[in-house]
Design an enzyme around this catalytic site. Structure first.
Site, mmCIF file in Angstrom:
data_model
loop_
_atom_site.group_PDB
_atom_site.id
_atom_site.type_symbol
_atom_site.label_atom_id
_atom_site.label_comp_id
_atom_site.label_asym_id
_atom_site.label_seq_id
_atom_site.Cartn_x
_atom_site.Cartn_y
_atom_site.Cartn_z
ATOM 1 N N ASP A 107 5.896 -14.099 5.170
ATOM 2 C CA ASP A 107 4.722 -14.494 5.240
ATOM 3 C C ASP A 107 4.484 -16.008 5.412
ATOM 4 O O ASP A 107 5.643 -17.367 3.716
ATOM 5 C CB ASP A 107 3.497 -14.677 4.325
ATOM 6 C CG ASP A 107 3.117 -12.928 4.379
ATOM 7 O OD1 ASP A 107 3.721 -12.777 5.287
ATOM 8 O OD2 ASP A 107 2.717 -12.409 3.276
ATOM 9 N N LYS A 160 3.717 -4.400 4.760
ATOM 10 C CA LYS A 160 2.616 -3.404 3.935
ATOM 11 C C LYS A 160 3.809 -3.129 3.546
ATOM 12 O O LYS A 160 3.735 -2.907 2.282
ATOM 13 C CB LYS A 160 1.938 -3.199 4.874
ATOM 14 C CG LYS A 160 0.797 -3.070 4.654
ATOM 15 C CD LYS A 160 -0.308 -2.526 5.540
ATOM 16 C CE LYS A 160 -1.587 -2.529 5.576
ATOM 17 N NZ LYS A 160 -2.359 -3.738 3.317
ATOM 18 N N GLU A 213 2.882 0.280 9.989
ATOM 19 C CA GLU A 213 3.300 -1.194 10.819
ATOM 20 C C GLU A 213 4.819 -0.874 11.609
ATOM 21 O O GLU A 213 5.778 -1.786 11.845
ATOM 22 C CB GLU A 213 3.755 -2.601 9.585
ATOM 23 C CG GLU A 213 1.853 -2.171 9.241
ATOM 24 C CD GLU A 213 1.806 -3.805 8.184
ATOM 25 O OE1 GLU A 213 0.967 -5.118 8.360
ATOM 26 O OE2 GLU A 213 3.043 -4.105 8.047
ATOM 27 N N THR A 216 -9.509 4.269 -0.934
ATOM 28 C CA THR A 216 -9.781 2.855 -2.041
ATOM 29 C C THR A 216 -11.098 2.374 -1.204
ATOM 30 O O THR A 216 -11.307 2.020 -0.242
ATOM 31 C CB THR A 216 -8.958 1.935 -1.782
ATOM 32 O OG1 THR A 216 -8.758 1.658 0.183
ATOM 33 C CG2 THR A 216 -7.586 3.109 -2.308
ATOM 34 N N ASP A 226 -9.491 -12.953 -5.238
ATOM 35 C CA ASP A 226 -8.622 -12.625 -3.896
ATOM 36 C C ASP A 226 -7.994 -11.395 -3.930
ATOM 37 O O ASP A 226 -6.993 -11.177 -4.943
ATOM 38 C CB ASP A 226 -7.521 -13.862 -3.666
ATOM 39 C CG ASP A 226 -7.107 -13.639 -2.740
ATOM 40 O OD1 ASP A 226 -6.751 -12.528 -1.552
ATOM 41 O OD2 ASP A 226 -5.471 -13.936 -2.009
ATOM 42 N N ALA A 282 -3.591 -7.600 -0.812
ATOM 43 C CA ALA A 282 -2.590 -7.046 -0.946
ATOM 44 C C ALA A 282 -2.988 -5.723 -2.109
ATOM 45 O O ALA A 282 -2.523 -4.854 -3.148
ATOM 46 C CB ALA A 282 -1.103 -7.296 -1.441
ATOM 47 N N ALA A 283 -4.384 -6.066 -2.383
ATOM 48 C CA ALA A 283 -4.867 -4.973 -3.288
ATOM 49 C C ALA A 283 -4.787 -3.781 -3.866
ATOM 50 O O ALA A 283 -4.320 -2.428 -3.690
ATOM 51 C CB ALA A 283 -6.546 -5.340 -3.007
ATOM 52 N N GLY A 284 -5.000 -3.331 -1.932
ATOM 53 C CA GLY A 284 -4.290 -1.808 -1.266
ATOM 54 C C GLY A 284 -3.422 -1.885 -1.151
ATOM 55 O O GLY A 284 -2.250 -0.116 -1.762
ATOM 56 N N ASP A 285 -2.049 -2.429 -1.092
ATOM 57 C CA ASP A 285 -0.764 -2.361 -1.389
ATOM 58 C C ASP A 285 0.092 -2.239 -2.985
ATOM 59 O O ASP A 285 0.139 -0.652 -2.946
ATOM 60 C CB ASP A 285 0.477 -3.587 -1.024
ATOM 61 C CG ASP A 285 0.534 -3.578 0.608
ATOM 62 O OD1 ASP A 285 -0.048 -2.264 1.563
ATOM 63 O OD2 ASP A 285 -0.309 -4.924 0.948
ATOM 64 N N GLY A 339 -3.443 -14.903 -4.101
ATOM 65 C CA GLY A 339 -2.267 -14.320 -2.750
ATOM 66 C C GLY A 339 -1.829 -12.896 -3.266
ATOM 67 O O GLY A 339 -2.446 -11.720 -3.263
HETATM 68 P P1 ATP Z 1 -6.758 -5.316 1.119
HETATM 69 O O1 ATP Z 1 -5.804 -4.891 2.506
HETATM 70 O O2 ATP Z 1 -7.084 -6.500 0.962
HETATM 71 O O3 ATP Z 1 -5.270 -5.154 0.173
HETATM 72 P P2 ATP Z 1 -8.597 -2.637 1.273
HETATM 73 O O4 ATP Z 1 -8.719 -2.915 2.091
HETATM 74 O O5 ATP Z 1 -6.863 -1.378 1.707
HETATM 75 O O6 ATP Z 1 -7.778 -3.954 0.895
HETATM 76 P P3 ATP Z 1 -9.592 -1.840 -1.194
HETATM 77 O O7 ATP Z 1 -10.278 -1.096 -0.571
HETATM 78 O O8 ATP Z 1 -10.111 -3.276 -1.094
HETATM 79 O O9 ATP Z 1 -7.797 -1.707 -0.473
HETATM 80 O O10 ATP Z 1 -8.686 -2.212 -2.602
HETATM 81 C C1 ATP Z 1 -7.715 -1.023 -2.831
HETATM 82 C C2 ATP Z 1 -7.982 -1.159 -4.416
HETATM 83 O O11 ATP Z 1 -7.812 -1.897 -4.977
HETATM 84 C C3 ATP Z 1 -9.656 0.212 -4.908
HETATM 85 O O12 ATP Z 1 -9.307 1.033 -4.124
HETATM 86 C C4 ATP Z 1 -9.650 -0.816 -6.580
HETATM 87 O O13 ATP Z 1 -8.718 0.059 -6.966
HETATM 88 C C5 ATP Z 1 -8.971 -2.184 -6.325
HETATM 89 N N1 ATP Z 1 -9.981 -3.478 -6.076
HETATM 90 C C6 ATP Z 1 -10.294 -3.784 -4.670
HETATM 91 N N2 ATP Z 1 -10.761 -4.508 -5.141
HETATM 92 C C7 ATP Z 1 -11.536 -4.890 -6.330
HETATM 93 C C8 ATP Z 1 -12.822 -5.452 -6.914
HETATM 94 N N3 ATP Z 1 -13.158 -6.417 -6.393
HETATM 95 N N4 ATP Z 1 -12.618 -5.499 -8.769
HETATM 96 C C9 ATP Z 1 -11.679 -4.353 -9.371
HETATM 97 N N5 ATP Z 1 -10.992 -3.500 -8.257
HETATM 98 C C10 ATP Z 1 -10.897 -3.838 -6.913
#
Ligand code: ATP
Length: 304
Positions: free
Chosen positions: A14, A41, A141, A221, A247, A250-253, A288
């Site tokens: 990246d 991912k 991917e 999620t 931010d 990568a929350a999903g990852d 990040g």
């Molecule tokens: P990204 O593409 O940004 O990596 P995503 O769209 O694949 O994320 P999300 O459903 O947005 O996945 O988030 C994954 C998990 O991260 C959620 O199930 C939750 O546990 C946590 N999460 C995301 N946003 C928040 C938030 N604002 N506060 C607390 N937990 C969060």
């Protein structure tokens, strides 16, 4: 080899430039800070699983020059088993060119490079070298033919398989009966179920619909609402800790890597989802992708 979690997926370098605004077509902008980190991912989920305490091997394909060597070095520093890393002599490593503006909006172009050549023969040969594998974690991917071959291999060897269907490829619908755990986000779940998601109840409906198509466990999620888990016996909602998110990249990852770690340790899916919600909540409080992936200690000590 003793790795219990095998992540198969993409790796990119990246390249992020901060800018006052996203350039319009034909415009050149003099930007600000520049950062270079592993991404994709597959790489994010492998790094997340390793930092969260998993014994992780990563099967991916990098280019044979410049960024490929840097990526391999960074994966090694994360204590990821490197024997699954393949090099493509004819393609560059995948790269993502990312511009981030002052309000955090971004524009991204990805050149998949070697990721597009992660073929099924390569992957199956590598998988056979990990007889202790307890769980395989995939995203979309990489070529869908490779995904299909891995699903069939996992079924034959009785290895639990978890698929994060991002980005959505409709051909995954035909492969649902091979999948133990599917982890779409809300948008992906809408596309796979045909049901619009506006709250927890509609998310449960969408997940049930996906279960009916053959997946054993569906976890959707839902950002700050946490996650829902649905199987043939019913549905439950797991709340996310309340945090000040800055931010969500990568929350999903992080969520997916965390689930794999707890399942490989023999914990229940519910325990794994609770751990994943805690880990992902920490990730969203940091800027990040790579830099926001937490370590296990941080998650266990977190007061959430
Ligand atoms: P990204 O593409 O940004 O990596 P995503 O769209 O694949 O994320 P999300 O459903 O947005 O996945 O988030 C994954 C998990 O991260 C959620 O199930 C939750 O546990 C946590 N999460 C995301 N946003 C928040 C938030 N604002 N506060 C607390 N937990 C969060």
């Amino acid at each position: 080899m003793s790795s219990k979690i095998i992540v198969v997926g993409s790796s990119n370098m990246d390249m992020v430039v901060k800018s006052t605004h996203i350039p319009a077509p034909g415009e050149t902008v003099l930007g600000g800070d520049f950062l270079m980190n592993p991404g994709g991912k597959g790489a994010n989920q492998a790094v997340a699983a390793a930092r969260l305490g998993g014994k992780v091997a990563f099967i991916t394909k990098i280019g044979n020059y410049i960024f490929g060597h840097q990526l391999a070095q960074l994966f090694g520093e994360e204590e990821i088993n490197m024997k699954g890393i393949l090099a493509d002599a004819n393609s560059p490593s995948g790269i993502a060119l990312i511009t981030v503006d002052e309000v955090g909006e971004n524009s991204i172009v990805v050149a998949p490079g070697a990721n597009a050549h992660l073929n099924k023969q390569d992957v199956i040969t590598k998988l056979k070298a990990y007889p202790a594998a307890k769980i395989i974690l995939l995203q979309l991917e990489i070529p869908i033919e490779t995904v299909e071959a891995i699903l069939r291999y996992a079924q034959e060897k009785d290895i639990r398989i978890m698929v994060n269907p991002a980005p959505v490829n409709k051909r995954i619908l035909n492969l649902f009966p091979f999948i133990d755990i599917l982890t779409p986000n809300a948008k992906e779940a809408e596309m796979l179920s045909g049901i619009a998601i506006s709250d927890i109840e509609t998310a449960k409906l969408a997940a049930s619909e996906i279960c009916k198509k053959g997946v054993k466990e569906v976890i959707i999620t839902l950002g700050k609402l946490g996650a829902i888990q649905v199987n043939k016996d019913g549905a439950r909602h797991i709340e996310a800790p309340q945090v000040a998110a800055i931010d969500t990249t990568a929350a999903g990852d992080v969520f997916n890597g965390a689930i794999a770690v707890y399942l490989a340790e023999g914990k229940t899916l519910l325990e794994a989802i609770s751990f994943a919600c805690k880990a992902a909540a920490i990730a969203v409080t940091k800027l990040g992708a790579y830099s926001s992936i937490p370590y296990r200690k941080e998650v266990l000590l977190a007061n959430t």
